[in-house]
Design a protein around this motif. Structure first.
Motif, PDB file in Angstrom:
ATOM      1  N   HIS A   1       0.968  -0.961  -0.107  1.00 15.43           N
ATOM      2  CA  HIS A   1      -0.197  -0.517   0.029  1.00 15.43           C
ATOM      3  C   HIS A   1       1.182   1.241  -0.165  1.00 15.43           C
ATOM      4  O   HIS A   1       1.679   1.801   1.104  1.00 15.43           O
ATOM      5  N   VAL A   2       0.935   2.022  -0.943  1.00 12.05           N
ATOM      6  CA  VAL A   2       2.163   3.009  -1.227  1.00 12.05           C
ATOM      7  C   VAL A   2       1.893   4.199  -1.528  1.00 12.05           C
ATOM      8  O   VAL A   2       0.384   4.767  -2.092  1.00 12.05           O
ATOM      9  N   SER A   3       1.864   4.899  -0.298  1.00 19.25           N
ATOM     10  CA  SER A   3       1.125   6.134   0.355  1.00 19.25           C
ATOM     11  C   SER A   3       1.838   7.002   0.109  1.00 19.25           C
ATOM     12  O   SER A   3       1.890   8.847  -0.248  1.00 19.25           O
ATOM     13  N   GLN A   4       3.252   7.170   0.181  1.00 18.26           N
ATOM     14  CA  GLN A   4       4.354   8.289   0.633  1.00 18.26           C
ATOM     15  C   GLN A   4       5.441   7.822  -0.912  1.00 18.26           C
ATOM     16  O   GLN A   4       5.271   7.097  -1.446  1.00 18.26           O
ATOM     17  N   ASP A   5       6.107   8.696  -1.345  1.00 20.45           N
ATOM     18  CA  ASP A   5       7.083   8.783  -2.330  1.00 20.45           C
ATOM     19  C   ASP A   5       8.545   7.305  -1.903  1.00 20.45           C
ATOM     20  O   ASP A   5       8.825   7.129  -1.036  1.00 20.45           O
ATOM     21  N   ILE A   6       8.948   6.690  -2.901  1.00 14.26           N
ATOM     22  CA  ILE A   6       9.542   6.237  -2.854  1.00 14.26           C
ATOM     23  C   ILE A   6      10.714   6.312  -3.312  1.00 14.26           C
ATOM     24  O   ILE A   6      11.080   6.165  -4.881  1.00 14.26           O
ATOM     25  N   PRO A   7      11.944   6.301  -2.627  1.00 15.63           N
ATOM     26  CA  PRO A   7      13.126   6.695  -3.384  1.00 15.63           C
ATOM     27  C   PRO A   7      13.978   5.445  -4.083  1.00 15.63           C
ATOM     28  O   PRO A   7      13.369   5.197  -4.385  1.00 15.63           O
ATOM     29  N   PRO A   8      14.874   6.320  -5.206  1.00 18.41           N
ATOM     30  CA  PRO A   8      15.365   5.497  -6.421  1.00 18.41           C
ATOM     31  C   PRO A   8      15.735   4.114  -5.290  1.00 18.41           C
ATOM     32  O   PRO A   8      16.550   4.333  -4.605  1.00 18.41           O
ATOM     33  N   PHE A   9      16.234   3.228  -6.095  1.00 21.52           N
ATOM     34  CA  PHE A   9      17.260   2.118  -5.621  1.00 21.52           C
ATOM     35  C   PHE A   9      16.587   1.131  -4.542  1.00 21.52           C
ATOM     36  O   PHE A   9      17.357   0.482  -3.798  1.00 21.52           O
ATOM     37  N   MET A  10      15.382   1.461  -4.397  1.00 18.40           N
ATOM     38  CA  MET A  10      15.182   0.887  -2.640  1.00 18.40           C
ATOM     39  C   MET A  10      14.056   0.343  -2.692  1.00 18.40           C
ATOM     40  O   MET A  10      13.542  -0.011  -3.583  1.00 18.40           O
ATOM     41  N   THR A  11      13.896  -1.181  -1.834  1.00 13.34           N
ATOM     42  CA  THR A  11      12.695  -2.062  -1.571  1.00 13.34           C
ATOM     43  C   THR A  11      12.009  -1.632  -1.020  1.00 13.34           C
ATOM     44  O   THR A  11      12.720  -1.771  -0.078  1.00 13.34           O
ATOM     45  N   VAL A  12      10.905  -1.059  -0.806  1.00 11.53           N
ATOM     46  CA  VAL A  12       9.558  -1.587  -0.048  1.00 11.53           C
ATOM     47  C   VAL A  12       8.529  -2.827   0.026  1.00 11.53           C
ATOM     48  O   VAL A  12       8.483  -3.332  -1.270  1.00 11.53           O
ATOM     49  N   ALA A  13       8.214  -2.699   0.732  1.00 12.99           N
ATOM     50  CA  ALA A  13       6.670  -4.157   1.045  1.00 12.99           C
ATOM     51  C   ALA A  13       5.554  -3.310   1.934  1.00 12.99           C
ATOM     52  O   ALA A  13       5.961  -3.222   2.907  1.00 12.99           O
ATOM     53  N   GLY A  14       4.629  -3.837   2.137  1.00 15.03           N
ATOM     54  CA  GLY A  14       3.579  -4.235   3.822  1.00 15.03           C
ATOM     55  C   GLY A  14       2.491  -3.202   3.326  1.00 15.03           C
ATOM     56  O   GLY A  14       2.814  -2.318   2.670  1.00 15.03           O
ATOM     57  N   ASN A  15       1.864  -2.766   4.974  1.00 18.41           N
ATOM     58  CA  ASN A  15       1.334  -2.458   5.342  1.00 18.41           C
ATOM     59  C   ASN A  15       1.329  -2.437   6.784  1.00 18.41           C
ATOM     60  O   ASN A  15       0.288  -2.865   6.766  1.00 18.41           O
ATOM     61  N   PRO A  16       2.082  -0.941   6.896  1.00 19.93           N
ATOM     62  CA  PRO A  16       2.404   0.206   6.291  1.00 19.93           C
ATOM     63  C   PRO A  16       3.169   0.108   6.324  1.00 19.93           C
ATOM     64  O   PRO A  16       4.211  -0.970   6.125  1.00 19.93           O
ATOM     65  N   LEU A  17       3.542   1.066   5.224  1.00 16.11           N
ATOM     66  CA  LEU A  17       4.487   0.234   3.825  1.00 16.11           C
ATOM     67  C   LEU A  17       6.158   0.617   4.865  1.00 16.11           C
ATOM     68  O   LEU A  17       6.716   1.735   5.515  1.00 16.11           O
ATOM     69  N   SER A  18       6.938  -0.304   4.228  1.00 14.61           N
ATOM     70  CA  SER A  18       8.044   0.189   5.560  1.00 14.61           C
ATOM     71  C   SER A  18       9.636  -0.412   4.298  1.00 14.61           C
ATOM     72  O   SER A  18       9.069  -0.927   2.975  1.00 14.61           O
ATOM     73  N   VAL A  19      10.649   0.380   4.027  1.00 16.03           N
ATOM     74  CA  VAL A  19      11.659   0.359   3.458  1.00 16.03           C
ATOM     75  C   VAL A  19      12.290  -1.694   4.210  1.00 16.03           C
ATOM     76  O   VAL A  19      12.559  -1.391   5.261  1.00 16.03           O
ATOM     77  N   HIS A  20      13.041  -2.339   2.844  1.00 15.36           N
ATOM     78  CA  HIS A  20      13.308  -3.244   3.791  1.00 15.36           C
ATOM     79  C   HIS A  20      14.716  -3.208   2.795  1.00 15.36           C
ATOM     80  O   HIS A  20      15.296  -4.432   3.405  1.00 15.36           O
ATOM     81  N   GLY A  21      15.794  -2.234   2.371  1.00 22.33           N
ATOM     82  CA  GLY A  21      17.162  -2.392   1.880  1.00 22.33           C
ATOM     83  C   GLY A  21      16.638  -1.900   0.999  1.00 22.33           C
ATOM     84  O   GLY A  21      16.251  -1.576  -0.316  1.00 22.33           O
ATOM     85  N   LEU A  22      17.821  -1.892  -0.085  1.00 26.43           N
ATOM     86  CA  LEU A  22      18.111  -1.868  -1.144  1.00 26.43           C
ATOM     87  C   LEU A  22      18.033  -2.570  -2.079  1.00 26.43           C
ATOM     88  O   LEU A  22      17.735  -3.845  -1.839  1.00 26.43           O
TER      89      LEU A  22
END
Length: 262
Positions: free
Chosen positions: A172-193
């Motif tokens: 569930h993506v409600s904020q900007d995702i910076p380049p090169f990153m991996t995100v997942a989940g709800n709430p969304l979180s960064v899991h690394g590069l």
């Protein structure tokens, strides 16, 4: 000449280049322009104004160039632009733009767009992206080059996703995702590069290590965003590609309007 199945309906004001193939029961409306070598599958509907480049593969039951799903829309002549060599699978829906933005929904080149993907009005999709089944882009979403969006992922209006980023399945993506990153989940979180994606695209070990430094500054050092930006800007120069990665990240952070996922 174009090859049009006898059951297809092509408006006289549509323009089909040489080598275009239109399948059974497809409907091509006025103001549609399709480039050489593109194939349109059975039962597709393409409304204009829509411009489609060359060598695209559009599978059956896709609906492209329909009026935007925006209650402010009053029939203005907005557009859909699709580039070259894209694969667009079954039941995809791409809307035209609105006059509240640029008036254009755009998809670049060499994208792999799977079944039931929705790309709403005024979205801008870069090149060589992958959108898995049922990915949904709300209005005004921007995807950079080489982005991967997992299946059943929804992206909120006006969100930006940086180049080489990856959103995992069902995010569930409600904020900007910076380049090169991996995100997942709800709430969304960064899991690394997005290390595996970068390796597949030929990023060197040294370049990936440099990007890991950027990731640590943004997400592991407890810095405010402004402090992280200052330290990223001050990283050792490295080669031209590494400097380019720093510039890419800083430019993205400067343009973020919804705030980045942190």
């Amino acid at each position: 000449m174009a090859e049009v199945h006898p059951t297809a309906i092509v408006d006289p004001k549509a323009e089909l280049a040489a080598g275009v193939a239109v399948g059974p029961y497809a409907v091509i409306g006025a103001g549609v322009r399709i480039g050489e070598g593109t194939s349109v599958g059975a039962h597709c509907t393409i409304e204009g104004p829509t411009t489609i480049g060359r060598d695209n593969r559009i599978f059956q039951f896709a609906s492209l160039g329909s009026a935007p799903q925006d209650m402010k829309y009053r029939g203005e002549p907005t557009e859909l632009h699709i580039g070259d060599r894209n694969t667009i699978r079954e039941f995809c829906t791409f809307s035209r733009g609105t006059v509240q933005d640029t008036g254009v929904t755009s998809i670049g080149d060499d994208n792999w767009i799977m079944a039931y993907v929705h790309i709403a009005h005024d979205c801008a999709v870069g090149n060589r992206t992958i959108l898995a089944n049922n990915a949904t882009l709300a209005g005004h979403v921007h995807l950079g080059d080489w982005v991967f969006i997992g299946g059943l992922t929804g992206i909120h209006q006006f969100v930006k996703v940086g180049a080489h980023a990856m959103a995992g399945f069902g995010s569930h993506v409600s904020q900007d995702i910076p380049p090169f990153m991996t995100v997942a989940g709800n709430p969304l979180s960064v899991h690394g590069l997005n290390v595996e994606g970068l390796r597949r695209r030929g990023f060197s070990r040294e370049r990936i290590a440099h990007l890991k430094q950027i990731h640590r500054l943004l997400y592991r050092q407890g810095l405010t965003l402004e402090e992280a930006k200052q330290q990223i800007a001050g990283l050792p120069g490295g080669d031209a590609e590494m400097r380019g990665d720093v510039e890419t990240m800083l430019a993205f952070l400067a343009q973020s309007s919804r705030g980045i996922v942190r």
